[in-house]
Design an enzyme around this catalytic site. Structure first.
Site, PDB file in Angstrom:
ATOM      1  N   ASP A 156      -2.380  -7.640  -4.843  1.00 46.78           N
ATOM      2  CA  ASP A 156      -2.815  -6.456  -4.121  1.00 46.78           C
ATOM      3  C   ASP A 156      -3.392  -5.418  -5.065  1.00 46.78           C
ATOM      4  O   ASP A 156      -2.932  -5.275  -6.205  1.00 46.78           O
ATOM      5  CB  ASP A 156      -1.601  -5.841  -3.417  1.00 46.78           C
ATOM      6  CG  ASP A 156      -1.919  -5.437  -2.000  1.00 46.78           C
ATOM      7  OD1 ASP A 156      -3.093  -5.495  -1.619  1.00 46.78           O
ATOM      8  OD2 ASP A 156      -0.984  -5.054  -1.280  1.00 46.78           O
ATOM      9  N   LYS A 186     -12.712  -4.381   7.595  1.00 47.34           N
ATOM     10  CA  LYS A 186     -12.526  -5.181   6.392  1.00 47.34           C
ATOM     11  C   LYS A 186     -13.604  -6.248   6.265  1.00 47.34           C
ATOM     12  O   LYS A 186     -14.222  -6.671   7.249  1.00 47.34           O
ATOM     13  CB  LYS A 186     -11.148  -5.840   6.389  1.00 47.34           C
ATOM     14  CG  LYS A 186     -10.901  -6.776   7.567  1.00 47.34           C
ATOM     15  CD  LYS A 186      -9.521  -7.405   7.517  1.00 47.34           C
ATOM     16  CE  LYS A 186      -9.280  -8.301   8.734  1.00 47.34           C
ATOM     17  NZ  LYS A 186      -8.022  -9.057   8.638  1.00 47.34           N
ATOM     18  N   HIS A 242      -5.142  -1.202  -4.762  1.00 45.77           N
ATOM     19  CA  HIS A 242      -5.587  -0.075  -3.945  1.00 45.77           C
ATOM     20  C   HIS A 242      -6.358   0.889  -4.825  1.00 45.77           C
ATOM     21  O   HIS A 242      -5.904   1.245  -5.912  1.00 45.77           O
ATOM     22  CB  HIS A 242      -4.394   0.604  -3.274  1.00 45.77           C
ATOM     23  CG  HIS A 242      -3.693  -0.303  -2.312  1.00 45.77           C
ATOM     24  ND1 HIS A 242      -2.640  -1.118  -2.702  1.00 45.77           N
ATOM     25  CD2 HIS A 242      -3.933  -0.582  -1.012  1.00 45.77           C
ATOM     26  CE1 HIS A 242      -2.258  -1.839  -1.663  1.00 45.77           C
ATOM     27  NE2 HIS A 242      -3.021  -1.533  -0.630  1.00 45.77           N
ATOM     28  N   GLN A 271       1.418 -11.107  -3.171  1.00 43.25           N
ATOM     29  CA  GLN A 271       0.059 -10.655  -2.870  1.00 43.25           C
ATOM     30  C   GLN A 271      -0.558 -10.016  -4.110  1.00 43.25           C
ATOM     31  O   GLN A 271       0.039  -9.131  -4.720  1.00 43.25           O
ATOM     32  CB  GLN A 271       0.087  -9.653  -1.711  1.00 43.25           C
ATOM     33  CG  GLN A 271      -1.255  -9.410  -1.071  1.00 43.25           C
ATOM     34  CD  GLN A 271      -1.118  -8.671   0.248  1.00 43.25           C
ATOM     35  OE1 GLN A 271      -0.358  -7.724   0.363  1.00 43.25           O
ATOM     36  NE2 GLN A 271      -1.853  -9.100   1.259  1.00 43.25           N
ATOM     37  N   HIS A 326      -8.437  -1.188   0.069  1.00 40.06           N
ATOM     38  CA  HIS A 326      -7.400  -2.206  -0.117  1.00 40.06           C
ATOM     39  C   HIS A 326      -8.130  -3.502  -0.462  1.00 40.06           C
ATOM     40  O   HIS A 326      -9.112  -3.846   0.189  1.00 40.06           O
ATOM     41  CB  HIS A 326      -6.610  -2.467   1.166  1.00 40.06           C
ATOM     42  CG  HIS A 326      -5.967  -1.268   1.768  1.00 40.06           C
ATOM     43  ND1 HIS A 326      -4.606  -1.168   1.942  1.00 40.06           N
ATOM     44  CD2 HIS A 326      -6.491  -0.116   2.272  1.00 40.06           C
ATOM     45  CE1 HIS A 326      -4.315  -0.019   2.529  1.00 40.06           C
ATOM     46  NE2 HIS A 326      -5.447   0.629   2.739  1.00 40.06           N
ATOM     47  N   CYS A 340       0.790  -1.232   0.000  1.00 42.46           N
ATOM     48  CA  CYS A 340       0.000   0.000   0.000  1.00 42.46           C
ATOM     49  C   CYS A 340       0.827   1.290   0.000  1.00 42.46           C
ATOM     50  O   CYS A 340       0.510   2.209  -0.778  1.00 42.46           O
ATOM     51  CB  CYS A 340      -1.025   0.002   1.128  1.00 42.46           C
ATOM     52  SG  CYS A 340      -0.565  -0.848   2.628  1.00 42.46           S
ATOM     53  N   ARG A 374       6.989 -11.047   5.430  1.00 46.24           N
ATOM     54  CA  ARG A 374       6.509 -10.892   6.802  1.00 46.24           C
ATOM     55  C   ARG A 374       7.173 -11.930   7.687  1.00 46.24           C
ATOM     56  O   ARG A 374       7.335 -13.085   7.296  1.00 46.24           O
ATOM     57  CB  ARG A 374       4.980 -11.030   6.859  1.00 46.24           C
ATOM     58  CG  ARG A 374       4.263  -9.969   6.029  1.00 46.24           C
ATOM     59  CD  ARG A 374       2.763 -10.123   6.069  1.00 46.24           C
ATOM     60  NE  ARG A 374       2.132  -9.184   5.145  1.00 46.24           N
ATOM     61  CZ  ARG A 374       0.829  -9.135   4.889  1.00 46.24           C
ATOM     62  NH1 ARG A 374       0.015  -9.984   5.504  1.00 46.24           N
ATOM     63  NH2 ARG A 374       0.340  -8.266   4.028  1.00 46.24           N
TER      64      ARG A 374
END
Length: 678
Positions: free
Chosen positions: A418, A504, A420, A416, A550, A369, A398
C-alpha cells in the site's frame, strides 16, 4: 426512408423497418448466412473508448437477461431481425468477432434453460449470462441435479438445437410481465423486472419454441446457430449472494462456433489445471493453509518465504528510489477511527467484528489508509513538504464468506503493498501518472508484457453508496481520464465500481494463458482528507486541504504470488527461484568438491542446495528437476580435477561441462539483470 452507413463508409437508403438481415441478404446471401448479430449506433456520432466501455460495462445486465430502456447506449448490439427506425451506422458481426461469441453463449444459456424446463418443469429460473469461459444459468429446484441430470440436460440441448427454433423478441408491459411471472412463482424474474425496469416501461421477452424468458438480448437468429456446446459443472449459489436466502443451483456450460475451438478450450483448461497454484504450492513446498488455524490464512514456508522476501525487497527498493518513505502501522485501531474514515458505514460487512478491550472497541484493519493519514496529521505540513509519499507492506484483514476463499487468490489475511500520496491539487495528475508508470514497471519486472486498464467511476444515481459531492467526483474522474488519455492508454469505463471515497484505475495483467488478473490499482481520494480535516500551509500562508492518491501495485503479495506461480507453472525466473542451483556429487568421494562449489556459489550471492544423500545421481537430478530448480550442477572426477561443473539447465537439459568461474558469471548475470529466461 432511412440511411444506413456500412463500415466501408458507403451509405444505403432503405425503407424504415428494414432489418440488418435484410441488408446482409442484399449484399450477399453468403454474408447473411455468416453473420451472427449486428452492432448499430446513430449516424454521425462517434463512440469514444470510454463510451464503448460504458456499453461493455452493461454486459453484466445484458447477459443476465435483464432489460431496461434506460440502458440503451449510443452503440449497441441488436438482433439481425431488429427493425431499423433511424439513420444508423451498421456493422454485421461474423463468428470472428468476440462480441458475437458472447451472443452465442448467451443464446446457449437460453437453450440450456429450455432443456432444463422441459426435463424438470418445477424449476424456477434466475439469470443466464455469458462469461469469459462460457455461460451459466442460476436456477432454483429443491432436488439437487445429479451428474446423470447434467448429461440429460446436455442431450436435450442437442434436441433443442436440432429443432432450429427461431429466437423471437416480443415486448409487453411491465405490469403484465410482473403479473404473469408472479402467478408462475418465478420470484427471481419478478425481482429482476422490479430492479431493472421502471413503472410504465415496456419489457422485452425472448421466445424459442414454447420457452419464454425475460431478456434484453440480443440473440443469434435461431437455436440451430448454437453448434458446439457442453454442460460442464454445477455449483451452489445463494440467491442475491445472501446465505439467508434460497440455495440456488448454478449450472455451467460453454459454447463455441465450432468443435475445434471447443476442443482447444478444454485443452487450455487442462493447462490451467496443471498450473493450479494450490497444487504447485504443495508440490514445491511454498505455502499452506492450515485448517486448525482457519480458512483464508496463509502460512509461508521457507521456499515461499524466500520468494516473498525477494519480491518485497524489490518493491521497497523501488519505492525508496521513487521518493517514498517506508512506514509501519498497527494491525488494530480504535473503532472510532473507522467511523471517521467511513469504513464503519460503507465497508463494515468486509471487516471483522469489533473487539472490546479495556479502554475502547478496536477493529482489525482492512486497509492501511487511516494509519497513513494519522502519520501525515502528526505534524504540520507546508506546501514545500508536498507531496508526502508513504509506502507500507502492511498486513490487513478482510472477512470473506465461507466458500469464497481460493488458495492465495482470495484470502482473509494478506499483505498489501500500500502507498498513500498526500499532495496539492496541482500535483495530483503528475502523481497519478507516476503511479501508472510504476505499475507498468512492476508488471514488466516480473515478466508480464501485456495489461488492460479499467476506469471505475461512481454511479450518480446511487449517491448513498459514495461520499463527496458530484463536483468532487467529476474533478476526480476527469483527472484520471486526463492521465490515461495523455499517455495514450486504452481503457474501459466501468460505472458504479469506484471505491466509496473516489474513482480508481484498475490495471489487469494478462498471463501466459491469456487470463486477466486484477492486481494493481490507483485511486483518487478527495474525501478522506476532508473527513480527517487534513491541512497544509500554502504559499499564500493560508490553510489548504490536500488530496490523496491510494495505490497498490502487487495488489496483495499473496495474490500476486499466486498469479506468479500459475504464470510460470512454478518454474520461476532465476532471480525469484528459491533454490537457484542444485548440486549433485556423483558419489561420496566428490562430496568435498561439491561443498567447495557450494561455498563459492553462496559467496557470489546465489541460493544453493547440495544433495548429499547416499542416493543415485539420477534420482538426485530428478528431485531437483521436479522442484523446477533452474540449474543442476553435476560433479565427478573430471569436474573436480578441472575446477568445473557439468551443467543441466531447466527446460534445456545437459549442456556439458564448463568452468566454475564461467558458470558463476553466467548465473550472476541472470540474477542481476532479472532475466526472465535462462
Amino acid at each position: 426512408m432511412i440511411k444506413v452507413q456500412l463500415p466501408d463508409g458507403s451509405v444505403r437508403e432503405v425503407t424504415r423497418g428494414t432489418t440488418p438481415y435484410d441488408i446482409a441478404m442484399n449484399i450477399s446471401p453468403r454474408l447473411a448466412a455468416a453473420v451472427v448479430v449486428a452492432r448499430i449506433r446513430p449516424l454521425n456520432t462517434t463512440v469514444t473508448s470510454a463510451e464503448t466501455a460504458t456499453d461493455e460495462a452493461n454486459e453484466a445486465q445484458t447477459e443476465a437477461g435483464m432489460y431496461s430502456s434506460a440502458a440503451e447506449t449510443a452503440e449497441r448490439l441488436v438482433d439481425l431481425s431488429a427493425p431499423l427506425s433511424e439513420d444508423v451506422a451498421l456493422e454485421l458481426l461474423k463468428e470472428s468477432d468476440e462480441a458475437a461469441l458472447k451472443v452465442v453463449r448467451h443464446s446457449a444459456a437460453h437453450v440450456m434453460a429450455t432443456a432444463i424446463l422441459e426435463l424438470f418443469p418445477e424449476t424456477k429460473l434466475g439469470h443466464g449470462p455469458a462469461t469469459e469461459q462460457g455461460f451459466f444459468y442460476d436456477v432454483y429446484r429443491e432436488a439437487p441435479f445429479s451428474e446423470a441430470d447434467l448429461a440429460a440436460i446436455e442431450a436435450r440441448m442437442a434436441e433443442v438445437v436440432a429443432r432450429d427454433e427461431k429466437f423471437v423478441r416480443v415486448e409487453e408491459s411491465r405490469d403484465k410481465g410482473l403479473t404473469d411471472y408472479a402467478a408462475q412463482g418465478e420470484f427471481m424474474k419478478v425481482y429482476f423486472i422490479e430492479k431493472f425496469t421502471k413503472l410504465g416501461d415496456e419489457i422485452s421477452l425472448y421466445k424459442n419454441g414454447d420457452f419464454t424468458d425475460f431478456c434484453r438480448g440480443p440473440h443469434v437468429p435461431s437455436t440451430g446457430r448454437v453448434k458446439a456446446f457442453k454442460v460442464t459443472s454445477i455449483a451452489g449459489a445463494y440467491w442475491l449472494g445472501d446465505e439467508k436466502n434460497q440455495q440456488l443451483q448454478r449450472v455451467y456450460g460453454t459454447a463455441f462456433f465450432n468443435t475445434k475451438d471447443m476442443e482447444a478450450h478444454f485443452k487450455r483448461l487442462e493447462e490451467i489445471k496443471a498450473r493450479d497454484h494450490r497444487v504447485l504450492g504443495k508440490q514445491l513446498d511454498l505455502f499452506s493453509i492450515q485448517e486448525v488455524a482457519g480458512a483464508g490464512l496463509i502460512f509461508w514456508h521457507p521456499k515461499g518465504g524466500l520468494i516473498r522476501k525477494t519480491m518485497e525487497d524489490w518493491m521497497r527498493e523501488e519505492c525508496i528510489r521513487r521518493g517514498y518513505d517506508m512506514v509501519f502501522t498497527p494491525h488494530i485501531m480504535r473503532r472510532e477511527l473507522w467511523k471517521v474514515s467511513g469504513h464503519e458505514g460503507f465497508y463494515s460487512q468486509n471487516m471483522y467484528p469489533p473487539m472490546e478491550l479495556d479502554d475502547a472497541e478496536y477493529r482489525l484493519k482492512p486497509m492501511n489508509c487511516p494509519g497513513h493519514i494519522l502519520i501525515y496529521k502528526n505534524s504540520p505540513k507546508s506546501y514545500r513538504d508536498l507531496p508526502q509519499r508513504y509506502a507500507e507492506l502492511g498486513n490487513v484483514y478482510r472477512y470473506e464468506r465461507s466458500g469464497t476463499m481460493h488458495g492465495l487468490l482470495r484470502v482473509r489475511g494478506f499483505t498489501q503493498d500500500d502507498a498513500h500520496i498526500f499532495c496539492t491539487p496541482e500535483q495530483i495528475e503528475s502523481e497519478i501518472a507516476a503511479c501508472v508508470e510504476f505499475a507498468d514497471e512492476v508488471l514488466k519486472a516480473f515478466g508480464f508484457a501485456e495489461f488492460k486498464v479499467e476506469l471505475s467511476t461512481w454511479d450518480p444515481k446511487d449517491q448513498k453508496s459514495y461520499v463527496g459531492s458530484p463536483e468532487h467526483w467529476e474533478t476526480a474522474v476527469g483527472s484520471l481520464k486526463k492521465v490515461l488519455d495523455a499517455k495514450g492508454i486504452p481503457y474501459r469505463v466501468i460505472p458504479g465500481e469506484a471505491a466509496f471515497y473516489g474513482p480508481k484505475i484498475d490495471i489487469k495483467l494478462v498471463d501466459v494463458l491469456g487470463r486477466l488478473w486484477q492486481l494493481s490499482t490507483v485511486q483518487f481520494d478527495f474525501n478522506l482528507p476532508q473527513r480527517f480535516e487534513l491541512e497544509y500551509t500554502g504559499e499564500d500562508g493560508e490553510k489548504h486541504r490536500p488530496v490523496m492518491v491510494h495505490r497498490a501495485l502487487f495488489g496483495s503479495v499473496e495474490r500476486f504470488f499466486g498469479v506468479l506461480i500459475e504464470h510460470y507453472a512454478g518454474a520461476f525466473p532465476m532471480w525469484l527461484a528459491p533454490v537457484q542451483v542444485g548440486l549433485v556429487p556423483i558419489s561420496e568421494k566428490h562430496l568435498d568438491y561439491a561443498k567447495s562449489v557450494k561455498a563459492k556459489l553462496e559467496a557470489a550471492g546465489l541460493r544453493v542446495e547440495l544433495d548429499a544423500r547416499n542416493e543415485k545421481m539420477n534420482a538426485k537430478i530428478r528431485e531437483f528437476t521436479l522442484q523446477k530448480v533452474p540449474f543442476v550442477l553435476v560433479m565427478g572426477d573430471k569436474e573436480s580435477a578441472a575446477e568445473a561443473v557439468s551443467v543441466r539447465t531447466r527446460g534445456k537439459g545437459d549442456e556439458g561441462s564448463v568452468g566454475l568461474a564461467e558458470f558463476i558469471g553466467r548465473a550472476k548475470t541472470l540474477v542481476d539483470s532479472r532475466a526472465m529466461a535462462l
